[in-house]
Scaffold this active site. Structure first.
Site, short mmCIF file in Angstrom:
data_model
loop_
_atom_site.label_atom_id
_atom_site.label_comp_id
_atom_site.label_asym_id
_atom_site.label_seq_id
_atom_site.Cartn_x
_atom_site.Cartn_y
_atom_site.Cartn_z
N HIS A 174 26.37 35.34 43.78
CA HIS A 174 27.16 35.45 45.02
C HIS A 174 26.31 34.87 46.15
CE1 HIS A 174 30.11 38.58 43.52
NE2 HIS A 174 29.12 38.80 42.67
N ASP A 196 35.01 33.06 46.56
CA ASP A 196 35.42 34.31 45.92
C ASP A 196 36.85 34.65 46.35
OD1 ASP A 196 33.67 36.92 44.63
OD2 ASP A 196 35.65 37.35 45.49
N ILE A 197 37.63 35.16 45.41
CA ILE A 197 39.04 35.48 45.69
C ILE A 197 39.18 36.68 46.63
CG2 ILE A 197 39.52 37.12 43.81
CD1 ILE A 197 42.00 35.39 43.16
N HIS A 201 26.92 34.58 37.48
CA HIS A 201 27.28 34.01 38.78
C HIS A 201 26.36 34.56 39.85
CE1 HIS A 201 29.73 37.58 37.91
NE2 HIS A 201 29.70 37.85 39.21
N GLU A 245 31.53 42.59 37.02
CA GLU A 245 32.93 42.57 36.56
C GLU A 245 33.22 41.38 35.65
OE1 GLU A 245 35.46 42.45 40.00
OE2 GLU A 245 34.55 44.25 40.83
N VAL A 246 32.62 40.25 35.97
CA VAL A 246 32.94 39.03 35.21
C VAL A 246 31.72 38.65 34.37
CG1 VAL A 246 33.67 36.63 35.34
CG2 VAL A 246 34.53 38.28 37.02
N ASN A 256 24.98 40.46 40.11
CA ASN A 256 25.15 41.73 39.39
C ASN A 256 24.99 41.48 37.90
OD1 ASN A 256 25.80 43.43 41.64
ND2 ASN A 256 27.78 42.38 41.75
P1 5GP Z 1 30.78 40.73 39.92
O1 5GP Z 1 31.23 42.12 40.25
O2 5GP Z 1 30.98 40.40 38.47
O3 5GP Z 1 29.38 40.46 40.42
O4 5GP Z 1 31.68 39.76 40.79
C1 5GP Z 1 32.84 39.16 40.34
C2 5GP Z 1 33.46 38.48 41.53
O5 5GP Z 1 34.45 37.60 41.05
C3 5GP Z 1 34.14 39.44 42.51
O6 5GP Z 1 33.56 39.28 43.81
C4 5GP Z 1 35.61 39.03 42.48
O7 5GP Z 1 36.25 39.10 43.74
C5 5GP Z 1 35.53 37.60 41.96
N1 5GP Z 1 36.70 37.16 41.20
C6 5GP Z 1 37.33 37.84 40.21
N2 5GP Z 1 38.36 37.13 39.73
C7 5GP Z 1 38.37 35.96 40.42
C8 5GP Z 1 39.21 34.81 40.36
O8 5GP Z 1 40.16 34.70 39.56
N3 5GP Z 1 38.93 33.80 41.23
C9 5GP Z 1 37.89 33.88 42.12
N4 5GP Z 1 37.70 32.84 42.93
N5 5GP Z 1 37.08 34.95 42.19
C10 5GP Z 1 37.32 35.98 41.36
#
Ligand code: 5GP
Length: 123
Positions: A106, A33-34, A104, A99-100, A91
């Site tokens: 985690h 994760d970034i 996925h 967010e994405v 999520n």
């Molecule tokens: P969500 O909130 O959708 O469960 O988690 C999305 C995750 O993707 C977040 O933890 C965020 O830090 C990670 N993320 C967002 N953009 C990028 C990216 O460009 N590269 C990587 N490696 N992780 C990302």
């Protein structure tokens, strides 16, 4: 929700955006994760176009689902997380703050991870 092929993880899968890869096979990609929330914070994603865990569970083939969870186990073992323990989280949708919009999981580890859920903000 329909799948948006321009989401950031789709771009990572196409190699249009770099990622620190941890594992890859026919069905799965895993990368750091970034913005890590723990010493180990890896994202495990299927290569297929699924918006959420619900979408994945409803539409993915048996091979994709089996391959995904076999990969999660393999990755956790390779990262040395089995004995100390680890947490997985997915999520899905608005209330979870997804967010994405590409499914996925985690994978967190490397320290005691505290309570399962954050307290909601005070009113
Ligand atoms: P969500 O909130 O959708 O469960 O988690 C999305 C995750 O993707 C977040 O933890 C965020 O830090 C990670 N993320 C967002 N953009 C990028 C990216 O460009 N590269 C990587 N490696 N992780 C990302």
């Amino acid at each position: 929700m329909t799948y948006d092929p321009e989401n950031i993880f789709a771009k990572i899968l196409r190699g249009q955006i770099p990622a620190k890869k941890v594992y890859e096979d026919d069905h799965v990609l895993a990368f750091h994760d970034i913005n890590p929330q723990a010493p180990v914070h890896v994202l495990v994603i299927p290569k297929g176009a699924y918006v959420s865990i619900h979408d994945f569970g409803a539409k993915a083939s048996a091979d994709e689902i089996t391959g995904f969870f076999r990969a999660v186990s393999k990755i956790a073992a390779e990262l040395g997380l089995i004995e100390p323990g680890f947490r997985t989280l997915s999520n899905s949708g608005l209330n979870a703050g997804q967010e994405v919009p590409h499914f996925h999981l985690h994978l967190f580890g490397g320290r005691p991870l505290g309570p399962m859920l954050a307290r909601p903000p005070a009113p």
